[in-house]
Design a protein around this motif. Sequence first.
Motif, PDB file in Angstrom:
ATOM      1  N   ARG A   1       0.828  -1.215   0.000  1.00 42.15           N
ATOM      2  CA  ARG A   1       0.000   0.000   0.000  1.00 42.15           C
ATOM      3  C   ARG A   1       0.862   1.266   0.000  1.00 42.15           C
ATOM      4  NH1 ARG A   1      -3.079  -3.581   3.236  1.00 42.15           N
ATOM      5  NH2 ARG A   1      -2.459  -2.663   5.227  1.00 42.15           N
TER       6      ARG A   1
ATOM      7  N   ARG B   1       1.590   1.626  -3.681  1.00 43.05           N
ATOM      8  CA  ARG B   1       0.533   1.100  -4.558  1.00 43.05           C
ATOM      9  C   ARG B   1       0.446   1.800  -5.916  1.00 43.05           C
ATOM     10  NH1 ARG B   1      -1.451  -1.242  -7.702  1.00 43.05           N
ATOM     11  NH2 ARG B   1      -3.500  -2.210  -7.866  1.00 43.05           N
ATOM     12  N   GLU B   2       0.538   3.117  -5.928  1.00 43.14           N
ATOM     13  CA  GLU B   2       0.276   3.823  -7.194  1.00 43.14           C
ATOM     14  C   GLU B   2       1.350   3.546  -8.244  1.00 43.14           C
ATOM     15  OE1 GLU B   2       2.890   6.564  -4.916  1.00 43.14           O
ATOM     16  OE2 GLU B   2       1.248   5.223  -4.416  1.00 43.14           O
TER      17      GLU B   2
ATOM     18  N   LYS C   1      -8.936  -6.551  -1.160  1.00 42.41           N
ATOM     19  CA  LYS C   1      -9.096  -5.478  -0.165  1.00 42.41           C
ATOM     20  C   LYS C   1      -7.763  -5.064   0.428  1.00 42.41           C
ATOM     21  CE  LYS C   1     -13.844  -6.301   1.329  1.00 42.41           C
ATOM     22  NZ  LYS C   1     -14.198  -7.558   0.700  1.00 42.41           N
TER      23      LYS C   1
ATOM     24  N   GLY D   1      -5.219  -2.013  -1.216  1.00 41.34           N
ATOM     25  CA  GLY D   1      -5.293  -0.569  -1.005  1.00 41.34           C
ATOM     26  C   GLY D   1      -6.375   0.102  -1.809  1.00 41.34           C
ATOM     27  N   ASN D   2      -6.739  -0.468  -2.949  1.00 41.65           N
ATOM     28  CA  ASN D   2      -7.746   0.191  -3.783  1.00 41.65           C
ATOM     29  C   ASN D   2      -8.742  -0.808  -4.372  1.00 41.65           C
ATOM     30  OD1 ASN D   2      -5.938  -1.050  -5.422  1.00 41.65           O
ATOM     31  ND2 ASN D   2      -5.647   0.660  -6.843  1.00 41.65           N
ATOM     32  N   ASP D   3      -8.784  -2.011  -3.788  1.00 37.24           N
ATOM     33  CA  ASP D   3      -9.742  -3.030  -4.233  1.00 37.24           C
ATOM     34  C   ASP D   3      -9.621  -3.273  -5.740  1.00 37.24           C
ATOM     35  OD1 ASP D   3     -11.668  -4.903  -3.468  1.00 37.24           O
ATOM     36  OD2 ASP D   3     -13.317  -3.616  -4.121  1.00 37.24           O
ATOM     37  N   TYR D   4      -8.403  -3.250  -6.207  1.00 37.67           N
ATOM     38  CA  TYR D   4      -8.184  -3.395  -7.658  1.00 37.67           C
ATOM     39  C   TYR D   4      -6.873  -4.126  -7.917  1.00 37.67           C
ATOM     40  CZ  TYR D   4      -7.309  -2.094 -12.558  1.00 37.67           C
ATOM     41  OH  TYR D   4      -7.043  -2.134 -13.908  1.00 37.67           O
TER      42      TYR D   4
ATOM     43  N   GLU E   1      -4.403  -5.104 -11.232  1.00 39.53           N
ATOM     44  CA  GLU E   1      -4.218  -4.891 -12.668  1.00 39.53           C
ATOM     45  C   GLU E   1      -4.454  -6.204 -13.431  1.00 39.53           C
ATOM     46  OE1 GLU E   1      -2.517  -3.370 -10.379  1.00 39.53           O
ATOM     47  OE2 GLU E   1      -2.436  -1.261 -10.973  1.00 39.53           O
TER      48      GLU E   1
ATOM     49  N   ARG F   1     -12.785  -3.941 -11.007  1.00 44.53           N
ATOM     50  CA  ARG F   1     -11.930  -4.400  -9.900  1.00 44.53           C
ATOM     51  C   ARG F   1     -10.737  -5.203 -10.404  1.00 44.53           C
ATOM     52  NH1 ARG F   1     -15.456  -7.551  -5.927  1.00 44.53           N
ATOM     53  NH2 ARG F   1     -13.904  -7.014  -4.360  1.00 44.53           N
TER      54      ARG F   1
END
Length: 359
Positions: free
Chosen positions: A70, A73-74, A102, A105-108, A110, A142
């Motif tokens: 997290r 994360r970006e 979950k 950090g962003n419920d996603y 790639e 997601r």
Amino acid sequence: MTMETRTLGRTDLEVGVIGLGTEHLVDNRENMDAVLDLAVSAGVNYLDLVYNDPTDAHADYWEAIGPAIRRHRERLVLTLHWGFVYHEPLDRCQRCFDQALKRLGNDYAEIAMPGLVDTEPLWKGWTLESIERLGRYQRDGRVGFVGMSNHNPAVARTAVESGLIDVLMFPVNLYQHHGNQERAALLEACAEHQVGVVAMKPYYGGRLLTSEGRPTGITPAQCLHYVLSQPVATAVPGARNAGEMRQALSYLEASVEEKRSTPLDDALVDRLRGQCVLCKHCLPCPQEIPIPSVIYYLDYVEFYGLTPFLQQANREWYASLPAKGSDCIECDVCVERCPFEVDIIGKMRRAVEVFETAA
Ligand code: SF4
Ligand code: SF4
């Protein structure tokens, strides 16, 4: 050091050529932070997350790696596996996947990756149903893309040509790939169908670096250079700690001369054939034999555990296993699953001779 990036097939995601397989990371917070800080600062952005049960079986791993992910994360391209062992029930896969999402950090994620698709029936049944379920995650925003991990080039080719997967995670290394036309043709098919290739096992489970307890003289930079000379987007060495991550990153600074490798010599090829790399793909065993542990203790004694202390230690460890070689009913299930041609049944018989038969 500058990280080269490549496009991951039709996903259009840009990934650093050195990624990170997280399977072997020592799961404490300090270690996870150290490895991820080092990796991300060097330009690593592709992470493979094979453990996907954050509330039970893989709770320690997620407690440690979740916060580290997290924090970065970006900048990360995350692949989250769907299913951990063969034929895992779909509802369980989905439950674990939801919980792991979950933790990102962003419920996603790639990429979502049905794992260990090594047989035709597994592709036609469990995998196609999994891909259908994952389509709903894609529609809900997601999951970005669907991948697949596999060790069988024929099954992988079917998946690649189906148009249903965007990413293939497949072993590419000096031992298994070099001179193998079927594997080379698979990577060409991936390029043709714009399926991004993630190269796993770049060191062949570490055996290209150390074999039977001895350094082979081959370096991580040489292994990675060979892999990255193939049409792959990224390689995911499985570091345990920051030291091993640094060894992988040494590729980025190695000279042309340091990266150059020669074909493996015959003696090493002989030693590599049929060796267990402790990947656990053979599990579960219907007799609940912890197959990799049995083989590990056996190989240790046979190859390099020759001192009385090590002999005794391995005997005691073996004795504490919940099921042993003598429990093997030779059903062959594990042999079909093992991607490394290990003579598992022969190993079970040998373990009985070495550990369970009075001298
Ligand atoms: S062959 Fe033996 S070790 Fe392998 S799955 Fe069957 S019982 Fe287990
Ligand atoms: S026996 Fe094969 S599948 Fe099982 S851990 Fe060893 S290499 Fe992996």
